[in-house]
Design a protein around this motif. Structure first.
Motif, PDB file in Angstrom:
ATOM      1  N   ALA A 139     -12.674  39.584 109.779  1.00 16.05           N
ATOM      2  CA  ALA A 139     -13.481  41.305 111.070  1.00 16.05           C
ATOM      3  C   ALA A 139     -13.244  42.153 109.767  1.00 16.05           C
ATOM      4  CB  ALA A 139     -11.822  40.857 112.044  1.00 16.05           C
ATOM      5  N   HIS A 140     -13.132  41.970 108.785  1.00  9.40           N
ATOM      6  CA  HIS A 140     -12.863  43.547 107.956  1.00  9.40           C
ATOM      7  C   HIS A 140     -14.668  42.853 107.935  1.00  9.40           C
ATOM      8  CE1 HIS A 140     -11.890  46.527 104.869  1.00  9.40           C
ATOM      9  NE2 HIS A 140     -12.582  45.056 104.024  1.00  9.40           N
ATOM     10  N   GLU A 141     -14.789  41.759 106.954  1.00 13.41           N
ATOM     11  CA  GLU A 141     -15.920  40.981 106.255  1.00 13.41           C
ATOM     12  C   GLU A 141     -16.888  41.463 107.629  1.00 13.41           C
ATOM     13  OE1 GLU A 141     -16.055  41.601 103.278  1.00 13.41           O
ATOM     14  OE2 GLU A 141     -13.981  41.435 103.338  1.00 13.41           O
ATOM     15  N   VAL A 142     -16.807  40.938 108.577  1.00 18.75           N
ATOM     16  CA  VAL A 142     -17.981  41.307 109.799  1.00 18.75           C
ATOM     17  C   VAL A 142     -18.003  43.011 109.571  1.00 18.75           C
ATOM     18  CG1 VAL A 142     -18.391  41.234 112.254  1.00 18.75           C
ATOM     19  CG2 VAL A 142     -17.631  39.248 110.903  1.00 18.75           C
ATOM     20  N   ALA A 143     -17.254  43.441 109.080  1.00 16.65           N
ATOM     21  CA  ALA A 143     -17.394  45.247 110.038  1.00 16.65           C
ATOM     22  C   ALA A 143     -18.538  45.625 108.872  1.00 16.65           C
ATOM     23  CB  ALA A 143     -16.104  46.063 110.190  1.00 16.65           C
ATOM     24  N   HIS A 144     -18.074  45.237 107.324  1.00 15.21           N
ATOM     25  CA  HIS A 144     -18.916  45.612 106.373  1.00 15.21           C
ATOM     26  C   HIS A 144     -20.550  45.320 106.830  1.00 15.21           C
ATOM     27  CE1 HIS A 144     -16.039  47.192 103.468  1.00 15.21           C
ATOM     28  NE2 HIS A 144     -15.401  45.969 103.309  1.00 15.21           N
ATOM     29  N   VAL A 145     -20.889  44.361 107.570  1.00 17.48           N
ATOM     30  CA  VAL A 145     -21.691  43.519 107.709  1.00 17.48           C
ATOM     31  C   VAL A 145     -22.584  45.220 108.630  1.00 17.48           C
ATOM     32  CG1 VAL A 145     -23.041  42.308 108.237  1.00 17.48           C
ATOM     33  CG2 VAL A 145     -21.769  41.332 107.267  1.00 17.48           C
ATOM     34  N   ALA A 205     -15.836  53.951 103.859  1.00 21.16           N
ATOM     35  CA  ALA A 205     -16.576  52.680 103.900  1.00 21.16           C
ATOM     36  C   ALA A 205     -15.462  51.264 103.963  1.00 21.16           C
ATOM     37  CB  ALA A 205     -17.244  52.148 102.806  1.00 21.16           C
ATOM     38  N   GLU A 206     -14.316  51.281 103.331  1.00 19.86           N
ATOM     39  CA  GLU A 206     -13.304  50.352 103.638  1.00 19.86           C
ATOM     40  C   GLU A 206     -12.791  51.027 104.447  1.00 19.86           C
ATOM     41  OE1 GLU A 206     -13.153  47.698 102.014  1.00 19.86           O
ATOM     42  OE2 GLU A 206     -14.437  47.683 100.146  1.00 19.86           O
ATOM     43  N   TRP A 207     -11.862  51.947 104.610  1.00 16.20           N
ATOM     44  CA  TRP A 207     -11.073  52.666 105.494  1.00 16.20           C
ATOM     45  C   TRP A 207     -11.885  52.500 106.724  1.00 16.20           C
ATOM     46  CZ3 TRP A 207      -7.788  52.711 102.370  1.00 16.20           C
ATOM     47  CH2 TRP A 207      -7.344  53.481 101.100  1.00 16.20           C
ATOM     48  N   THR A 247     -11.589  45.015  93.926  1.00 14.38           N
ATOM     49  CA  THR A 247     -13.644  46.454  94.599  1.00 14.38           C
ATOM     50  C   THR A 247     -12.666  46.769  95.380  1.00 14.38           C
ATOM     51  OG1 THR A 247     -14.007  43.817  95.684  1.00 14.38           O
ATOM     52  CG2 THR A 247     -15.349  44.066  93.914  1.00 14.38           C
ATOM     53  N   HIS A 248     -11.191  46.828  95.384  1.00 17.97           N
ATOM     54  CA  HIS A 248     -11.493  47.610  96.961  1.00 17.97           C
ATOM     55  C   HIS A 248      -9.761  48.629  96.763  1.00 17.97           C
ATOM     56  CE1 HIS A 248     -12.864  44.635  99.174  1.00 17.97           C
ATOM     57  NE2 HIS A 248     -12.663  44.794  99.993  1.00 17.97           N
ATOM     58  N   PRO A 249      -9.664  49.929  98.003  1.00 19.59           N
ATOM     59  CA  PRO A 249      -8.695  50.496  97.642  1.00 19.59           C
ATOM     60  C   PRO A 249      -7.565  49.785  97.109  1.00 19.59           C
ATOM     61  CG  PRO A 249      -9.818  51.313  99.190  1.00 19.59           C
ATOM     62  CD  PRO A 249     -10.134  49.583  98.750  1.00 19.59           C
TER      63      PRO A 249
HETATM   64 ZN   LIG Z   1     -14.270  45.810 102.339  1.00 16.68          ZN
END
Ligand SMILES: [Zn+2]
Length: 283
Positions: A139-145, A205-207, A247-249
């Motif tokens: 779901a986190h990756e889908v959100a980036h898309v 973007a990560e939040w 690559t992430h916080p």
């Molecule tokens: Zn991410």
């Protein structure tokens, strides 16, 4: 980077002019607001087909350093879970839909290529103790898309090249300026690849991706607390220079934000059927 600061300076000058001309105007935008506005403007210029082509090329580049897992059963399972959360995301449909695949790497990591190709490592799946945590990672990756974070990482000066990619294809057949245009497109692929694999997206973007993941999980019938439990496991083995940690916080910061958002939720028991099909997978 120079161009970036140049465009920020130009925008600041324009804002200054506007605010002088209109004394009643809104207060000048902050640097972050200007950056978001600039990205949104750029994103609007890229159609879904170009985004898909860019994403496909980025995925191909990733697959030069990672091997795809040869496990059709796991592949099918991952796609079932992934499609379930994607359908409940803020962008359920993309030009060619979402596709999920496993990479043979023990480093925990995941990549969201523009347009919807999502690659997750076996190492990341091994951290997941149940289907809900797999769903949380996806779901986190889908959100980036959905948020077009990959597309947004293309340096804005190269947008013209991406938008014009049909002309690139035509020019390739004609010869002439083809090499020059293809090189410009290649640079866009490099921008996205570098951001996804080395530099990471912005913290904002990560939040936003974590926040959207909580919403999609909940709408899809998964337990949003799974994102917190997955982050807790990630925290225990965090190694800042490696995989997703690179690559992430910091995971502790992500976990604190997620926990603050789900603090009022009651714990849920995972249905038996979901537990069973997760245990059937050879991860
Ligand atoms: Zn991410």
């Amino acid at each position: 980077m120079k161009r970036f600061f140049l465009s920020i300076t130009l925008m600041a000058m324009l804002l200054l002019l506007v605010s002088h001309a209109l004394p009643q105007a809104h207060p000048p935008a902050t640097r972050a607001e200007m950056r978001v506005a600039r990205m949104q403007q750029a994103t609007r210029n890229v159609d879904e087909t170009s985004e898909y082509r860019l994403g496909r090329a980025v995925a191909a580049r990733i697959l030069t350093s990672y091997q795809l897992a040869q496990d059709p059963k796991l592949q099918l399972y991952l796609n079932e879970v992934g499609q379930t959360v994607a359908r409940k995301s803020s962008r359920p449909d993309t030009f060619r839909g979402y596709h999920f695949a496993v990479l043979e790497s023990l480093e925990p990591n995941a990549f969201a290529c523009p347009g919807g190709i999502i690659l997750i490592t076996r190492g990341m799946l091994k951290l997941c103790g149940n289907e809900d945590e797999v769903a949380a990672a996806l779901a986190h990756e889908v959100a980036h898309v959905a948020h077009r974070d990959g597309v947004n990482s293309v340096v804005s000066s190269r947008w013209a090249a991406v938008v014009a990619d049909r002309r690139i294809a035509a020019a390739k057949e004609r010869g002439g300026r083809a090499a020059e245009m293809a090189a410009l497109y290649e640079d866009s692929i490099n921008d996205v690849f570098k951001t996804m694999v080395t530099n990471g997206y912005s913290r904002t973007a990560e939040w936003a991706a974590d926040q959207e993941a909580l919403r999609s999980l909940s709408r899809a019938g998964y337990n949003p607390q799974a994102l917190a439990s997955l982050l807790t496991k990630m925290l225990a083995q965090e190694n800042r220079g490696v995989g997703i940690y690179r690559t992430h916080p910091p995971t502790a910061l992500r976990l604190a934000r997620v926990n603050a958002q789900i603090k009022d939720l009651k714990p849920e028991k995972i249905p038996e059927a979901r537990e069973r099909r997760f245990k059937e997978q050879k991860i």
